[in-house]
Design an enzyme around this catalytic site. Structure first.
Site, PDB file in Angstrom:
ATOM      1  N   LYS A   1       0.842  -1.206   0.000  1.00 31.37           N
ATOM      2  CA  LYS A   1       0.000   0.000   0.000  1.00 31.37           C
ATOM      3  C   LYS A   1       0.872   1.248   0.000  1.00 31.37           C
ATOM      4  O   LYS A   1       0.593   2.226  -0.713  1.00 31.37           O
ATOM      5  CB  LYS A   1      -0.928  -0.007   1.231  1.00 31.37           C
TER       6      LYS A   1
ATOM      7  N   GLN B   1      -3.998  -1.037   9.816  1.00 30.94           N
ATOM      8  CA  GLN B   1      -3.942  -2.381   9.229  1.00 30.94           C
ATOM      9  C   GLN B   1      -4.506  -3.427  10.193  1.00 30.94           C
ATOM     10  O   GLN B   1      -4.128  -3.477  11.363  1.00 30.94           O
ATOM     11  CB  GLN B   1      -2.488  -2.720   8.859  1.00 30.94           C
TER      12      GLN B   1
ATOM     13  N   ASP C   1     -10.448   3.401   4.461  1.00 28.68           N
ATOM     14  CA  ASP C   1     -10.832   1.989   4.389  1.00 28.68           C
ATOM     15  C   ASP C   1     -12.354   1.846   4.440  1.00 28.68           C
ATOM     16  O   ASP C   1     -12.874   0.745   4.233  1.00 28.68           O
ATOM     17  CB  ASP C   1     -10.220   1.221   5.569  1.00 28.68           C
TER      18      ASP C   1
END
Ligand code: NAD
Length: 290
Positions: A54, A98, A121
């Site tokens: 990412k 994460q 997200d």
């Protein structure tokens, strides 16, 4: 029938190329460079790889890479204050925590500390609520990636029968909502669904997101259906999905491979969300009341 293989790698690469141009134009217009902050707690090997990918992808399209690495035994208070620090930093457009977090940390509470404006997200309660109400907001990346793949393959969703296998907050539930927004008739199947094959066989579009290797075979697919495989499983011979590819490819009209299907799209959508988040913030003063 031998299915057309939907090439997620190429579609994602084209999207990233376009995003690099969009980021460039955005910087020229606003003088502001979008930033993506990633937070990695602990050293889970798969998470290390995901976060590294990412960060690299962000930098490759001109997004500033901000990274915070916290020890495996980092307390909830430390993770929370890291999120708060990034939330207050105007150079950070989006924050990604994460997952999974080490045991003992309350993932839901920590995710909900991320301001909705930086929730790239799309996993906070507020973002999920905006999606449920059909209001503008940042949407979860993998479900958006599935929709973008279907669009790129020119699959018509209007009035189509779609079956999503899996009802997680990360994939199945938001994807069902996005498919409904596109006027598909959506069924969600899950671990308690009886006779899964007869449910998926109704579908013009099947999305397998159960996390069960080899779950969907040709027996569960209507001839000519489009099959999207979200599952990822590491095996000694490489990555496989929830779909038995060679078998299903004999009946489907189009199918995504694993690897090279949904996976690359997820990161492309994260980058797009980061640019959208930056655009909303820079637009805010224009909309602000005098
Ligand atoms: P999850 O475990 O949170 O949810 C799985 C869902 O599948 C549950 O809702 C469950 O009810 C359902 N399910 C489980 N067994 C089933 C069965 N036998 N029949 C029907 N339904 C069943 O998983 P998740 O986070 O939604 O991820 C699903 C899969 O997608 C995993 O393999 C994961 O690795 C993969 N994934 C891929 C990406 C990507 O970028 N490609 C992103 C996220 C997740």
């Amino acid at each position: 029938m031998t299915a057309h293989v939907i090439d997620g790698k190429t579609i994602a690469s084209n999207l990233r190329h376009q995003l690099a141009l969009d980021v460039d134009a955005f910087i020229r217009d606003t003088g502001f460079q979008p930033g993506l902050a990633t937070i990695l707690v602990g050293a889970d090997p798969a998470s290390e790889v995901y976060v590294a990918n990412k960060r690299k992808a962000a930098a490759s399209v001109g997004i500033v890479d901000v990274h915070r690495r916290l020890p495996h035994d980092g307390t909830e208070a430390v993770v929370a204050s890291t999120i708060d620090e990034l939330a207050a930093d105007p150079a950070v457009s989006g924050i990604l925590l994460q997952l999974p977090l080490p045991s003992g940390l309350d993932a839901s509470a920590l995710i909900d500390r991320i301001p909705v404006s930086k929730d790239v997200d799309g996993l906070t309660t507020l973002s999920a609520g905006l999606l449920a109400r059909g209001e503008p907001g940042l949407r979860p990346c993998t479900p958006q990636g599935v929709i973008a793949l279907l669009d790129a393959a020119q699959v018509s969703l209007e009035g189509a029968e779609a079956v999503v296998v899996g009802r997680s907050q990360l994939v199945g539930t938001p994807l069902a909502r996005l498919l409904t927004e596109r006027n598909a008739t959506v069924t969600i199947a899950h671990s308690r669904t009886g006779d899964l094959d007869s449910v998926t066989r109704r579908a013009d579009v099947v999305v397998a997101a159960a996390g069960v290797a080899g779950l969907l075979t040709a027996h569960g697919v209507k001839p000519g259906a489009v099959v999207i495989d979200v599952g990822i499983h590491r095996t000694p011979t490489g990555l496989v999905g929830d779909v038995v590819f060679d078998d299903v490819a004999t009946v489907a009209s189009a199918i995504t491979p694993v690897p090279g299907g949904v996976g690359p799209m997820t990161i492309a959508m994260l980058l797009r969300n980061t640019l959208s988040a930056a655009a909303r913030v820079t637009a805010r003063p224009l909309n602000a009341a005098p």
